[in-house]
Design an enzyme around this catalytic site. Structure first.
Site, PDB file in Angstrom:
ATOM      1  N   GLY A 224      -5.363 -28.785  -9.885  1.00 35.34           N
ATOM      2  CA  GLY A 224      -4.531 -29.350  -8.815  1.00 35.34           C
ATOM      3  C   GLY A 224      -4.476 -30.872  -8.880  1.00 35.34           C
ATOM      4  N   GLN A 225      -3.752 -31.462  -7.945  1.00 35.67           N
ATOM      5  CA  GLN A 225      -3.579 -32.927  -7.947  1.00 35.67           C
ATOM      6  C   GLN A 225      -4.918 -33.652  -7.844  1.00 35.67           C
ATOM      7  OE1 GLN A 225       0.084 -34.453  -5.846  1.00 35.67           O
ATOM      8  NE2 GLN A 225      -0.545 -32.863  -4.411  1.00 35.67           N
TER       9      GLN A 225
ATOM     10  N   ALA B  44      -7.625 -25.091  -3.246  1.00 32.16           N
ATOM     11  CA  ALA B  44      -7.135 -24.736  -1.912  1.00 32.16           C
ATOM     12  C   ALA B  44      -5.801 -24.016  -2.029  1.00 32.16           C
ATOM     13  CB  ALA B  44      -6.954 -25.998  -1.057  1.00 32.16           C
TER      14      ALA B  44
ATOM     15  N   ASP C  32      -4.971 -33.237   7.740  1.00 31.04           N
ATOM     16  CA  ASP C  32      -4.438 -33.739   9.008  1.00 31.04           C
ATOM     17  C   ASP C  32      -3.762 -32.612   9.807  1.00 31.04           C
ATOM     18  OD1 ASP C  32      -2.577 -33.598   6.903  1.00 31.04           O
ATOM     19  OD2 ASP C  32      -1.212 -35.001   7.868  1.00 31.04           O
TER      20      ASP C  32
ATOM     21  N   TYR D 258      -1.776 -22.517   7.716  1.00 28.05           N
ATOM     22  CA  TYR D 258      -2.480 -23.400   6.781  1.00 28.05           C
ATOM     23  C   TYR D 258      -3.530 -24.236   7.526  1.00 28.05           C
ATOM     24  CZ  TYR D 258      -3.323 -27.502   3.835  1.00 28.05           C
ATOM     25  OH  TYR D 258      -3.919 -28.519   3.131  1.00 28.05           O
TER      26      TYR D 258
ATOM     27  N   LYS E 178      -7.637 -24.183   7.101  1.00 25.69           N
ATOM     28  CA  LYS E 178      -8.392 -25.375   6.683  1.00 25.69           C
ATOM     29  C   LYS E 178      -9.507 -25.665   7.700  1.00 25.69           C
ATOM     30  CE  LYS E 178      -7.926 -27.514   3.550  1.00 25.69           C
ATOM     31  NZ  LYS E 178      -8.491 -27.287   2.191  1.00 25.69           N
TER      32      LYS E 178
END
Ligand SMILES: NC(=O)c1ccc[n+]([C@@H]2O[C@H](COP(=O)([O-])OP(=O)(O)OC[C@H]3O[C@@H](n4cnc5c(N)ncnc54)[C@H](OP(=O)(O)O)[C@@H]3O)[C@@H](O)[C@H]2O)c1
Length: 289
Positions: A18-19, A64, A106, A128, A132
């Site tokens: 992932g990023q 994730a 956030d 989502y 989280k």
């Protein structure tokens, strides 16, 4: 399983494709970085086995389920990755007395009273966001050592809003972008560096960490990216309602202002550079690649 280099802290990174995972891979050449194919974190026995092999001192869980809209249609899948798998990781981390660094969002906040500090009341509006938050609870209640880093609007190597806007701006004269949601964009390599600095400073508990500078709307971020790319494409700011009017499929409710207050990280000596600088650098790299 590659061995970490001798003398270097044993570090495990999950979600290496992932990023953020890629940013950790670039920053920590001595770390064992595993993508989804190498370690599916929803496979509890595989997780326990990898921990026994690597015996990590620090674990960065960059894996994730991040498809915010799709999560509305498949809440179970989102929960398995963002919450249940985090229980496995936290259990394994505790067995090895490793520090588990978990990333949160956030989107655990309702968005009516940002900027949010680490002490503010959470109230996710989407599947989502709820998963989280469940991931945070899993880490906090594990009894192990942990650092939860809440971040927002991540862009880096991989698929993200900034990249999509730059691609669209190369083809179109005008793009419609939401202007009534505000947050702080965060460059994945800056985030990885900042998180490693928090770990090195001995920080544990919950920390907000997002790009520096003012909060911005998606339309404002699009404008910055397009200017940095040197395109003449116009940004047409629209409301969330207007934007989704002709879209099909489940749409998650997103917070209107999910800016995260990073004073606590700043007091620990960690501050990310202003997001416009990071956007300019990222867009330049995109244009060269
Ligand atoms: N992106 C954002 O704007 C944003 C905002 C706030 C917080 N965050 C949080 O920041 C963290 C990093 O996000 P990111 O932007 O790097 O996300 P990303 O680019 O979507 O990367 C997530 C990675 O996790 C992998 N993954 C999914 N399920 C997995 C599983 N069962 N086992 C192992 N790997 C799995 C994905 O693989 P596949 O691609 O194969 O599914 C993907 O490579 C996440 O905790 C995210 O919730 C992100």
């Amino acid at each position: 399983m590659p061995d970490p280099k001798p003398g270097v802290r044993r570090v495990l990174v999950t979600g290496g494709g992932g990023q953020l995972g890629r940013a950790f891979a670039a920053l920590l050449p001595g770390a064992v970085v595993l993508n989804r194919e190498a370690l599916d974190i929803t496979d509890n026995s595989a997780v326990q086995r990898v921990f026994d092999e690597v015996r990590p001192e620090v674990v960065y869980n960059a894996a994730a389920y991040t498809a915010v809209d799709r999560a509305e249609a498949e809440p179970e899948r989102a929960r398995r990755v963002n919450a249940d798998a985090v229980v496995s990781l936290a259990t394994a981390a505790r067995r090895h007395d490793a520090l588990l660094v978990q990333f949160s969002s956030d989107y655990i906040f309702p968005g009516d009273a940002g900027p949010y500090t680490e002490l503010d009341r959470t109230l996710p509006l989407s599947v989502y966001g709820r998963t989280k938050l469940q991931g945070e609870v899993a880490v906090r209640s594990s009894g192990g050592r942990y650092l939860i880093v809440r971040t927002s609007w991540v862009f880096g190597e991989g698929s993200n809003f900034v990249r999509r806007i730059v691609d669209a701006a190369a083809r179109l004269d005008e793009v419609k972008v939401v202007d009534d949601q505000h947050g702080r964009p965060t460059y994945a390599p800056d985030l990885a560096e900042g998180v490693v600095a928090l770990v090195e400073a001995g920080c544990t508990g919950v920390y907000n960490l997002v790009g520096g500078g003012e909060a911005v709307s998606w339309a404002g971020l699009a404008e910055s990216a397009i200017v940095a790319a040197g395109f003449s494409c116009r940004v047409l700011p629209v409301t969330t309602e207007q934007y989704y009017a002709d879209k099909k499929g489940p749409i998650a409710v997103r917070p209107a202002n999910s800016e995260l207050d990073c004073s606590k990280a700043r007091e620990a000596g960690v501050c990310l550079r202003p997001w416009p600088q990071a956007v300019a650098e990222y867009v330049k790299e995109l244009r060269l690649s």
